[in-house]
Design a protein around this motif. Structure first.
Motif, PDB file in Angstrom:
ATOM      1  N   ASP A 152       0.874  -1.177   0.000  1.00 56.50           N
ATOM      2  CA  ASP A 152       0.000   0.000   0.000  1.00 56.50           C
ATOM      3  C   ASP A 152       0.909   1.225   0.000  1.00 56.50           C
ATOM      4  OD1 ASP A 152       0.770   0.443   2.746  1.00 56.50           O
ATOM      5  OD2 ASP A 152      -0.810  -0.943   3.363  1.00 56.50           O
ATOM      6  N   ALA A 153       0.340   2.401   0.259  1.00 54.90           N
ATOM      7  CA  ALA A 153       1.094   3.648   0.120  1.00 54.90           C
ATOM      8  C   ALA A 153       2.183   3.828   1.168  1.00 54.90           C
ATOM      9  CB  ALA A 153       0.137   4.835   0.165  1.00 54.90           C
ATOM     10  N   SER A 154       2.255   2.950   2.175  1.00 54.76           N
ATOM     11  CA  SER A 154       3.271   3.113   3.209  1.00 54.76           C
ATOM     12  C   SER A 154       4.026   1.824   3.534  1.00 54.76           C
ATOM     13  CB  SER A 154       2.626   3.651   4.499  1.00 54.76           C
ATOM     14  OG  SER A 154       1.620   2.772   4.971  1.00 54.76           O
ATOM     15  N   ASN A 155       3.784   0.750   2.762  1.00 58.53           N
ATOM     16  CA  ASN A 155       4.409  -0.528   3.088  1.00 58.53           C
ATOM     17  C   ASN A 155       4.958  -1.236   1.845  1.00 58.53           C
ATOM     18  OD1 ASN A 155       3.689  -1.054   6.118  1.00 58.53           O
ATOM     19  ND2 ASN A 155       1.780  -0.348   5.190  1.00 58.53           N
ATOM     20  N   LEU A 156       6.189  -1.767   1.990  1.00 58.65           N
ATOM     21  CA  LEU A 156       6.827  -2.590   0.966  1.00 58.65           C
ATOM     22  C   LEU A 156       7.142  -3.959   1.562  1.00 58.65           C
ATOM     23  CD1 LEU A 156       9.360  -0.006  -0.495  1.00 58.65           C
ATOM     24  CD2 LEU A 156       7.449  -0.992  -1.757  1.00 58.65           C
ATOM     25  N   LEU A 158       6.556   4.031   5.378  1.00 56.27           N
ATOM     26  CA  LEU A 158       7.196   4.709   4.253  1.00 56.27           C
ATOM     27  C   LEU A 158       6.193   5.650   3.592  1.00 56.27           C
ATOM     28  CD1 LEU A 158       8.976   1.590   2.713  1.00 56.27           C
ATOM     29  CD2 LEU A 158       9.845   3.144   4.468  1.00 56.27           C
ATOM     30  N   VAL A 159       6.665   6.458   2.653  1.00 56.95           N
ATOM     31  CA  VAL A 159       5.779   7.361   1.900  1.00 56.95           C
ATOM     32  C   VAL A 159       6.068   7.127   0.418  1.00 56.95           C
ATOM     33  CG1 VAL A 159       4.929   9.712   1.610  1.00 56.95           C
ATOM     34  CG2 VAL A 159       5.964   9.025   3.790  1.00 56.95           C
ATOM     35  N   ASN A 199       5.778   9.885  -2.323  1.00 59.11           N
ATOM     36  CA  ASN A 199       6.742  10.987  -2.302  1.00 59.11           C
ATOM     37  C   ASN A 199       8.183  10.537  -2.544  1.00 59.11           C
ATOM     38  OD1 ASN A 199       4.631  12.708  -1.705  1.00 59.11           O
ATOM     39  ND2 ASN A 199       5.068  12.798   0.479  1.00 59.11           N
ATOM     40  N   ASN A 200       8.473   9.249  -2.351  1.00 57.10           N
ATOM     41  CA  ASN A 200       9.846   8.763  -2.442  1.00 57.10           C
ATOM     42  C   ASN A 200       9.886   7.386  -3.108  1.00 57.10           C
ATOM     43  OD1 ASN A 200      11.101  10.880  -0.576  1.00 57.10           O
ATOM     44  ND2 ASN A 200       9.637   9.911   0.804  1.00 57.10           N
ATOM     45  N   TYR A 201      11.073   7.030  -3.606  1.00 56.02           N
ATOM     46  CA  TYR A 201      11.326   5.634  -3.935  1.00 56.02           C
ATOM     47  C   TYR A 201      12.418   5.120  -3.001  1.00 56.02           C
ATOM     48  CZ  TYR A 201      15.517   6.861  -6.749  1.00 56.02           C
ATOM     49  OH  TYR A 201      16.745   7.306  -7.174  1.00 56.02           O
ATOM     50  N   TYR A 202      12.382   3.817  -2.737  1.00 53.25           N
ATOM     51  CA  TYR A 202      13.267   3.216  -1.737  1.00 53.25           C
ATOM     52  C   TYR A 202      14.048   2.061  -2.355  1.00 53.25           C
ATOM     53  CZ  TYR A 202      10.181   5.820   1.391  1.00 53.25           C
ATOM     54  OH  TYR A 202       9.454   6.813   2.001  1.00 53.25           O
ATOM     55  N   CYS A 203      15.348   2.053  -2.101  1.00 54.61           N
ATOM     56  CA  CYS A 203      16.197   0.962  -2.572  1.00 54.61           C
ATOM     57  C   CYS A 203      16.688   0.154  -1.376  1.00 54.61           C
ATOM     58  CB  CYS A 203      17.399   1.516  -3.344  1.00 54.61           C
ATOM     59  SG  CYS A 203      16.945   2.335  -4.903  1.00 54.61           S
ATOM     60  N   PHE A 204      16.730  -1.172  -1.568  1.00 56.82           N
ATOM     61  CA  PHE A 204      17.165  -2.079  -0.507  1.00 56.82           C
ATOM     62  C   PHE A 204      18.352  -2.913  -0.985  1.00 56.82           C
ATOM     63  CE2 PHE A 204      12.774  -1.112   0.434  1.00 56.82           C
ATOM     64  CZ  PHE A 204      12.796  -0.875   1.802  1.00 56.82           C
ATOM     65  N   GLN A 205      19.270  -3.122  -0.072  1.00 53.05           N
ATOM     66  CA  GLN A 205      20.421  -3.983  -0.321  1.00 53.05           C
ATOM     67  C   GLN A 205      20.448  -5.036   0.784  1.00 53.05           C
ATOM     68  OE1 GLN A 205      24.613  -2.867   0.636  1.00 53.05           O
ATOM     69  NE2 GLN A 205      24.878  -2.851  -1.597  1.00 53.05           N
ATOM     70  N   LEU A 206      20.326  -6.308   0.404  1.00 52.80           N
ATOM     71  CA  LEU A 206      20.357  -7.398   1.369  1.00 52.80           C
ATOM     72  C   LEU A 206      21.768  -7.978   1.416  1.00 52.80           C
ATOM     73  CD1 LEU A 206      18.474  -8.959   3.291  1.00 52.80           C
ATOM     74  CD2 LEU A 206      18.186 -10.648   1.473  1.00 52.80           C
ATOM     75  N   ASN A 207      22.303  -8.153   2.633  1.00 53.25           N
ATOM     76  CA  ASN A 207      23.671  -8.617   2.832  1.00 53.25           C
ATOM     77  C   ASN A 207      23.699  -9.872   3.700  1.00 53.25           C
ATOM     78  OD1 ASN A 207      25.535  -5.996   2.061  1.00 53.25           O
ATOM     79  ND2 ASN A 207      23.572  -5.385   2.950  1.00 53.25           N
ATOM     80  N   CYS A 210      14.818  -1.693  -6.097  1.00 57.01           N
ATOM     81  CA  CYS A 210      14.199  -0.415  -5.743  1.00 57.01           C
ATOM     82  C   CYS A 210      12.702  -0.397  -6.062  1.00 57.01           C
ATOM     83  CB  CYS A 210      14.866   0.732  -6.501  1.00 57.01           C
ATOM     84  SG  CYS A 210      16.651   0.870  -6.189  1.00 57.01           S
ATOM     85  N   SER A 211      11.988   0.370  -5.257  1.00 58.10           N
ATOM     86  CA  SER A 211      10.575   0.623  -5.521  1.00 58.10           C
ATOM     87  C   SER A 211      10.447   1.764  -6.525  1.00 58.10           C
ATOM     88  CB  SER A 211       9.841   0.960  -4.223  1.00 58.10           C
ATOM     89  OG  SER A 211      10.288   2.211  -3.721  1.00 58.10           O
ATOM     90  N   GLN A 212       9.206   2.191  -6.816  1.00 50.40           N
ATOM     91  CA  GLN A 212       8.961   3.273  -7.763  1.00 50.40           C
ATOM     92  C   GLN A 212       8.064   4.349  -7.124  1.00 50.40           C
ATOM     93  OE1 GLN A 212       7.838   0.136  -8.237  1.00 50.40           O
ATOM     94  NE2 GLN A 212       9.059  -0.776  -9.851  1.00 50.40           N
ATOM     95  N   LYS A 213       8.438   5.589  -7.347  1.00 51.34           N
ATOM     96  CA  LYS A 213       7.542   6.702  -7.037  1.00 51.34           C
ATOM     97  C   LYS A 213       6.695   6.919  -8.287  1.00 51.34           C
ATOM     98  CE  LYS A 213       7.544  11.684  -6.136  1.00 51.34           C
ATOM     99  NZ  LYS A 213       8.394  12.903  -6.015  1.00 51.34           N
ATOM    100  N   PHE A 214       5.430   6.501  -8.249  1.00 56.29           N
ATOM    101  CA  PHE A 214       4.611   6.359  -9.447  1.00 56.29           C
ATOM    102  C   PHE A 214       3.381   7.257  -9.349  1.00 56.29           C
ATOM    103  CE2 PHE A 214       1.566   3.368 -11.847  1.00 56.29           C
ATOM    104  CZ  PHE A 214       1.829   3.986 -13.056  1.00 56.29           C
ATOM    105  N   ALA A 215       3.077   7.969 -10.452  1.00 56.76           N
ATOM    106  CA  ALA A 215       1.923   8.869 -10.472  1.00 56.76           C
ATOM    107  C   ALA A 215       1.189   8.751 -11.805  1.00 56.76           C
ATOM    108  CB  ALA A 215       2.372  10.317 -10.257  1.00 56.76           C
TER     109      ALA A 215
END
Length: 253
Positions: free
Chosen positions: A48-52, A93-94, A97-105, A121-126
């Motif tokens: 949803d708009a605040s969860n990945l 998360l928002v 307004n933002n996109y988020y990148c994750f690095q798993l180690n 990475c996620s997408q800031k999509f409109a």
């Protein structure tokens, strides 16, 4: 201490002082590794708009460190420690307004070293509904992305390059609801899926002016004739007599 090539059971048994030696041992199979394996990512999905949600393949006895970067794919900070799980939920998360990148180690606590997987990475999509078209725009990192698939109403619409940041859909019908979603495709079948954005399309078209109009008066009646253009978008004509509406007629092909 165990040799670097050890592969077998390790047993641990507790014994309390001055008590009977009757505790059951805990036996686990261990396979030592010369180097930690690179984590295997599977998908990143906007719930949803605040969860990945990040899905990956868990390896036995491996501790993972998830790192996050906001609006880039390089400045990572430690986000969560993961062990004996194959899912990570990123909350509060928002995404609009933002996109988020994750690095798993994969993490080696003895040497304090990391073996990272490539970022996802996620997408800031409109979506913006305009006259005669639905305009899509987005921001994300293109690092590691082979292409971006655009889905319309849960079906594949088209694919664009990893560096593309917009798409205008003009193949639409007036007053129809459309929902769009982005799927970033990475190597090895790894995917990142955006939020779904929906809107109702519209078209505003001004009919062409009427040319070649003629009128024939026969006694008490008048016959009006005009030519239809092949590009005329009008669905009906209103006929006025001395400034007052006389009648409305539909197009006859």
């Amino acid at each position: 201490s165990y040799p670097s090539s050890y592969n077998g059971n390790i047993s641990v048994k507790g014994l309390r002082l001055n008590t009977a030696n009757n505790c059951s041992p805990d036996v686990q199979l261990f396979h030592t590794l010369l180097t930690l394996p690179t984590p295997q990512l599977n998908s990143l999905t906007a719930i949803d708009a605040s969860n990945l949600q990040l899905l990956f393949t868990d390896k036995t006895n491996i501790e993972y460190k998830a790192k996050i970067a906001i609006n880039n794919s390089s400045t990572f900070q430690t986000y969560k420690t993961l062990y004996a799980v194959d899912t990570m939920n990123a909350t509060n998360l928002v995404l609009d307004n933002n996109y988020y990148c994750f690095q798993l180690n994969s993490y080696d606590p003895c040497a304090n070293t990391y073996t990272p997987a490539a970022p996802i990475c996620s997408q800031k999509f409109a979506m913006n509904v305009a006259n005669g078209e639905n305009d899509l725009s987005w921001q994300t990192s293109s690092l590691g992305v082979s292409n971006i698939q655009i889905k319309r109403n849960n079906a594949a619409l088209t694919s664009v390059s990893a560096t593309t940041t917009s798409y205008n859909d003009t193949d639409i019908y007036c007053k129809k609801n459309y929902c769009y979603q982005l799927v970033s495709n990475y190597g090895g079948g790894v995917i990142s899926t955006s939020l779904q954005k929906c809107g109702t399309s519209f078209k505003t078209q001004t009919p062409l002016g009427i040319d070649n109009t003629s009128i024939v008066v026969d006694g008490s009646k008048a016959d009006l004739v005009w030519l239809l253009s092949s590009t005329d978008s009008a669905s009906s004509y209103s006929i006025f007599h001395s400034g007052n509406l006389l009648t409305t007629t539909t197009i006859q092909q």
